[in-house]
Design a protein around this motif. Structure first.
Motif, short mmCIF file in Angstrom:
data_model
loop_
_atom_site.label_atom_id
_atom_site.label_comp_id
_atom_site.label_asym_id
_atom_site.label_seq_id
_atom_site.Cartn_x
_atom_site.Cartn_y
_atom_site.Cartn_z
N ALA A 50 0.83 -1.20 0.00
CA ALA A 50 0.00 0.00 0.00
C ALA A 50 0.87 1.26 0.00
O ALA A 50 0.56 2.23 -0.70
N GLN A 51 1.96 1.24 0.77
CA GLN A 51 2.87 2.39 0.80
C GLN A 51 3.56 2.58 -0.55
O GLN A 51 3.68 3.70 -1.04
N ILE A 52 3.99 1.48 -1.14
CA ILE A 52 4.66 1.55 -2.44
C ILE A 52 3.71 2.09 -3.50
O ILE A 52 4.06 2.95 -4.31
N LYS A 53 2.47 1.62 -3.46
CA LYS A 53 1.45 2.07 -4.43
C LYS A 53 1.16 3.56 -4.25
O LYS A 53 1.08 4.30 -5.23
N GLN A 54 1.01 4.00 -2.99
CA GLN A 54 0.71 5.40 -2.75
C GLN A 54 1.91 6.29 -3.13
O GLN A 54 1.72 7.36 -3.71
N MET A 55 3.12 5.84 -2.83
CA MET A 55 4.30 6.61 -3.18
C MET A 55 4.41 6.78 -4.70
O MET A 55 4.86 7.81 -5.20
N ALA A 56 3.97 5.77 -5.44
CA ALA A 56 4.02 5.82 -6.91
C ALA A 56 3.09 6.88 -7.50
O ALA A 56 3.25 7.25 -8.66
N THR A 57 2.15 7.40 -6.70
CA THR A 57 1.25 8.43 -7.20
C THR A 57 1.91 9.81 -7.17
O THR A 57 1.38 10.75 -7.74
N LEU A 58 3.04 9.92 -6.48
CA LEU A 58 3.75 11.19 -6.37
C LEU A 58 4.86 11.27 -7.43
O LEU A 58 5.43 10.25 -7.80
N PRO A 59 5.19 12.48 -7.87
CA PRO A 59 6.30 12.60 -8.83
C PRO A 59 7.62 12.24 -8.13
O PRO A 59 7.92 12.79 -7.07
N PRO A 60 8.38 11.30 -8.69
CA PRO A 60 9.62 10.87 -8.03
C PRO A 60 10.66 11.99 -8.00
O PRO A 60 10.79 12.77 -8.93
N THR A 80 14.03 5.27 -6.17
CA THR A 80 15.23 4.77 -6.82
C THR A 80 16.30 4.28 -5.85
O THR A 80 16.75 3.15 -5.94
N VAL A 81 16.71 5.12 -4.92
CA VAL A 81 17.85 4.81 -4.06
C VAL A 81 17.40 4.13 -2.76
O VAL A 81 17.75 2.99 -2.50
N CYS A 82 16.61 4.83 -1.95
CA CYS A 82 16.24 4.26 -0.65
C CYS A 82 14.85 3.64 -0.64
O CYS A 82 14.46 3.02 0.34
N LYS A 83 14.09 3.85 -1.73
CA LYS A 83 12.71 3.37 -1.79
C LYS A 83 11.94 3.83 -0.55
O LYS A 83 11.32 3.05 0.16
N CYS A 84 12.03 5.15 -0.33
CA CYS A 84 11.42 5.72 0.87
C CYS A 84 10.78 7.07 0.54
O CYS A 84 10.94 7.60 -0.56
#
Length: 141
Positions: A50-60, A80-84
């Motif tokens: 769920a966190q990964i999916k929500q983070m993907a909605t933001l511009p990296p 990319t680097v810390c996946k955070c």
């Protein structure tokens, strides 16, 4: 046979250049993340789907301003680097901006110093082989 070798060399060169570009990008991102941490941002590892999916909605690798209960927060996703997700408040964001500006100035000063070291005085440069700076084959001088 030569064309096959040439294609292989071209492909190998492209792979090496792509790898170098990726390493440079990751280095730049890592430097930015060092500044984020120093400015007070807290890294929150995206450990659940769920966190990964929500983070993907933001511009990296870009800041997003969010509000919660009347408070302003800034988030900076790094898939990319810390996946955070780096999370900070207004003070953290302002501190980051100031530190990034200072680093930019330091980089500019370093670049100017490097350029100044490479400047060759006119007395040391022999224009003769070039036809002189005032004409010859290079008429635009």
């Amino acid at each position: 046979m030569k064309s096959r070798s040439a294609k292989l060399l071209t492909t190998l060169a492209a792979v090496v250049m792509a790898g170098s570009a990726l390493a440079a990008c990751q280095s730049t991102i890592s430097n930015k993340e060092d500044l984020l941490s120093a400015a007070g941002f807290t890294p929150k590892v995206a450990s659940s789907p769920a966190q990964i999916k929500q983070m993907a909605t933001l511009p990296p690798h870009k800041f997003t301003q969010l509000s919660k209960n009347g408070k302003t927060f800034y988030v900076y996703p790094d898939p990319t680097v810390c996946k955070c997700l780096y999370v900070g408040n207004q003070q953290s964001f302002e501190s980051y901006q100031q530190m990034a500006f200072q680093q930019h100035l330091a980089n500019e000063q370093t670049m100017a110093a490097m350029i100044n070291q490479q400047v060759v005085e006119d007395e040391q440069w022999d224009w003769g082989p070039w036809g002189g700076p005032w004409g010859g084959a290079w008429g635009y001088w």
